[in-house]
Design an enzyme around this catalytic site. Sequence first.
Site, PDB file in Angstrom:
ATOM      1  N   GLU A   1     -16.218  12.490  -5.979  1.00 26.56           N
ATOM      2  CA  GLU A   1     -17.607  12.093  -5.727  1.00 26.56           C
ATOM      3  C   GLU A   1     -17.858  11.159  -5.103  1.00 26.56           C
ATOM      4  OE1 GLU A   1     -15.877  13.264  -9.202  1.00 26.56           O
ATOM      5  OE2 GLU A   1     -16.947  15.357  -9.355  1.00 26.56           O
TER       6      GLU A   1
ATOM      7  N   PHE B   1     -23.220  18.665 -22.959  1.00 30.05           N
ATOM      8  CA  PHE B   1     -21.926  18.608 -22.269  1.00 30.05           C
ATOM      9  C   PHE B   1     -22.474  18.562 -20.977  1.00 30.05           C
ATOM     10  CE2 PHE B   1     -18.154  21.017 -20.109  1.00 30.05           C
ATOM     11  CZ  PHE B   1     -17.851  19.362 -21.057  1.00 30.05           C
ATOM     12  N   GLN B   2     -21.818  16.951 -20.671  1.00 34.30           N
ATOM     13  CA  GLN B   2     -21.703  16.957 -19.683  1.00 34.30           C
ATOM     14  C   GLN B   2     -23.496  16.861 -18.847  1.00 34.30           C
ATOM     15  OE1 GLN B   2     -19.298  19.067 -16.545  1.00 34.30           O
ATOM     16  NE2 GLN B   2     -17.426  17.505 -16.674  1.00 34.30           N
TER      17      GLN B   2
ATOM     18  N   LYS C   1     -29.497  23.909 -13.899  1.00 34.95           N
ATOM     19  CA  LYS C   1     -28.844  24.609 -13.590  1.00 34.95           C
ATOM     20  C   LYS C   1     -29.806  26.572 -13.612  1.00 34.95           C
ATOM     21  CE  LYS C   1     -24.682  27.630 -15.171  1.00 34.95           C
ATOM     22  NZ  LYS C   1     -23.295  27.215 -15.236  1.00 34.95           N
TER      23      LYS C   1
ATOM     24  N   MET D   1      -9.968 -12.032  -0.679  1.00 32.79           N
ATOM     25  CA  MET D   1     -10.849 -13.110  -0.471  1.00 32.79           C
ATOM     26  C   MET D   1     -11.532 -13.483  -1.579  1.00 32.79           C
ATOM     27  SD  MET D   1     -13.624 -14.119   1.257  1.00 32.79           S
ATOM     28  CE  MET D   1     -14.268 -12.601   2.928  1.00 32.79           C
TER      29      MET D   1
HETATM   30  C1  LIG Z   1     -15.629  -2.121  -6.119  1.00 34.95           C
HETATM   31  C2  LIG Z   1     -14.858  -3.653  -5.562  1.00 34.95           C
HETATM   32  N1  LIG Z   1     -14.829  -4.520  -7.168  1.00 34.95           N
HETATM   33  C3  LIG Z   1     -14.544  -5.910  -6.698  1.00 34.95           C
HETATM   34  C4  LIG Z   1     -14.920  -6.519  -5.773  1.00 34.95           C
HETATM   35  C5  LIG Z   1     -14.311  -7.892  -5.289  1.00 34.95           C
HETATM   36  N2  LIG Z   1     -14.013  -8.407  -4.097  1.00 34.95           N
HETATM   37  C6  LIG Z   1     -14.191  -9.062  -3.332  1.00 34.95           C
HETATM   38  S1  LIG Z   1     -13.555  -8.591  -1.906  1.00 34.95           S
HETATM   39  C7  LIG Z   1     -12.520  -8.173  -3.074  1.00 34.95           C
HETATM   40  C8  LIG Z   1     -10.730  -8.513  -2.569  1.00 34.95           C
HETATM   41  C9  LIG Z   1     -10.303  -7.902  -1.745  1.00 34.95           C
HETATM   42  O1  LIG Z   1      -9.205  -7.550  -1.668  1.00 34.95           O
HETATM   43  P1  LIG Z   1      -8.271  -6.326  -0.323  1.00 34.95           P
HETATM   44  O2  LIG Z   1      -9.192  -5.570   0.123  1.00 34.95           O
HETATM   45  O3  LIG Z   1      -7.156  -6.556  -0.385  1.00 34.95           O
HETATM   46  O4  LIG Z   1      -9.550  -7.092   0.697  1.00 34.95           O
HETATM   47  P2  LIG Z   1      -8.609  -8.904   1.094  1.00 34.95           P
HETATM   48  O5  LIG Z   1      -9.689  -9.144   0.939  1.00 34.95           O
HETATM   49  O6  LIG Z   1      -7.186  -8.566   0.726  1.00 34.95           O
HETATM   50  O7  LIG Z   1      -7.834  -8.807   3.546  1.00 34.95           O
HETATM   51  C10 LIG Z   1     -13.045  -8.078  -4.266  1.00 34.95           C
HETATM   52  C11 LIG Z   1     -12.234  -7.922  -5.925  1.00 34.95           C
HETATM   53  C12 LIG Z   1     -15.637  -5.763  -4.558  1.00 34.95           C
HETATM   54  N3  LIG Z   1     -16.626  -6.374  -3.405  1.00 34.95           N
HETATM   55  N4  LIG Z   1     -16.106  -4.382  -4.783  1.00 34.95           N
END
Ligand SMILES: Cc1ncc(C[n+]2csc(CCOP(=O)(O)OP(=O)(O)O)c2C)c(N)n1
Length: 578
Positions: free
Chosen positions: A51, A113-114, A163, A470
């Site tokens: 979803e 439920f749900q 529902k 990042m």
């Molecule tokens: C759902 C979610 N969880 C955690 C984060 C924190 N966060 C921001 S950038 C990042 C790393 C992203 O890694 P990747 O997709 O491998 O991209 P890269 O930075 O290596 O290009 C994280 C964990 C986020 N933005 N979104």
Amino acid sequence: MKNAMTGAEMIIHALQQEKVGAVFGYPGGSIIDVFDKLYSADVPFFLTRHEQAACHAADGYARASGKPGVVITTSGPGATNIVTGLATAYMDSIPVVAITGQVPTHLIGNDAFQEADIVGITRSITKHNFLVQSVDELPRILKAAFYIATSGRPGPVLVDVPKNVQQARTTVPYPESIEIRSYKPTVQGHPQQIKKVAEEIKKASRPVLYVGGGAVSSGAAEEIRELAEKCDIPVTTTLMGLGVFPETDERSLKMLGMHGTVYANYAVQECDLLIAVGARFDDRVTGKVEKFAPKAEIVHIDIDPTTIRKNVQVKLPVVGDVKAVLSELLRIVEPKKHREWMEQIKEWKKNYPLYYRENGKIQPQMVVQTVADMVKHEAIIATEVGQHQMWTAQFYDFVEPRTFLSSGGLGTMGYGFPAAIGAQIARPDKLVIDMAGDGSIQMNIQELATAVLYNIPVKVIIFNNQSLGMVRQWQGMFYNRRFSNTCLRKSKFCPKVCSGSENAPCPDFYVPDFVKLAEAYSAHGFYAEKPEDVRPTLEKAFSTPGPVFVEFKIDKEENVYPMVPAGAPLNEMIRGMA
Ligand SMILES: Cc1ncc(C[n+]2csc(CCOP(=O)(O)OP(=O)(O)O)c2C)c(N)n1
């Protein structure tokens, strides 16, 4: 009852009346009546595998097309799974209508439920939401939902339909139009205020236009371009505003903010007039807010009055639809030239261009530039969140609005791939590419099944640095290289503390094998690790029909520059390694 419709039929009828181009969703017991009607209805429905992805796809559809995206799910877990998608759309002001099933009215509040109180849960992440209490209210509520989502400052609206309401019958017709007494967005800006903006422009010698996503949603690209030309004003955009002003234009400063260009940030810090257009002064844009644009008078044009003076003091507010306000402004503003200012900007651009070092490995920035060069501005680019997102924002020259889709406000990993699927459905004529990190793509990778079965030819380019790049960058720069849990190669055999360096004792393989994974879903996958293979691999990928994964192994030490450290003023940038 003669001519009576069930609630479920009314929902289908509303989708048809609103001429909805695509609906994304996932079934369940509390929404089974609506799915029963979808079985034989003439509504383009796409079954995703999660979803959350359905909601992102609806959002991507909306961003690419300018029309509302629709998502339908069941109650409880189906509804809570779209929370991240709604929050993403809310933060970026994207029109999404979510219809969720709910347990029957007599069970609400009984831990049925749900059951989940999705209206309570989503109150702070939707523009508005409704719990439908009786079937006779349903037509008006559905009409209101589409109207609220798409008018004023757009945003997601949720309609929760129990529902028994789906099963009950009504003779109330679907309204043709709607008036909501307490909700009347101001479209036309105040003429006196607009006149004052024209006067400010006349007085200014170093003006800057700072343009955000609001200019994209109001369709004001043409007016922005005209104003920039007529009054000789350089233009910088937020992440959400990318594409609204052609970055190939000499007046473009590209993006400002934490990972913006040096010249955009210098221009904002030195300007004497900052005209903010449909932008909300996010902290990633302003840096230290007290030191943001210290020499400038600030004009803020926005349809949402609550966003004005939220983060910065503004001399001149104009509440109204950006397109309408700018058209009026263009009518009265006098043409101007700013030779000295433009010379200064040219010099900054020459001295501090975006750049990267070559070191024999695949440079992600080079991949982005190669893609840009190959697609010649004809593609729609979605991104996930992380370094790859910023490299894409920096090194791809966007020239048209609605060609860059990214989770700006919430920063949602896992957004890009399903959003790209939604965008491709909205724009079958375009090449749609998702730029992804190896971390982000694994958050909604199951949507490969959706892409393959509906033959949605999205190309996913995975920048594989085997890490959450990042976050790793922040750890490297501000946490003394203590790389806590950002290595995606980490296993139970790893030492407790890892240097993260080249000669760390890494497991000799890493997972997943993205090529095999693509093949497992009956898609195609390509892999490259040498710079000279980038272009041929992309050529193969772009000429292969259907969804394709392309994996490029990149250097995990590669960082995003320039960078304004969080909380610092914009002109205190780390420009990169010398
Ligand atoms: C759902 C979610 N969880 C955690 C984060 C924190 N966060 C921001 S950038 C990042 C790393 C992203 O890694 P990747 O997709 O491998 O991209 P890269 O930075 O290596 O290009 C994280 C964990 C986020 N933005 N979104």
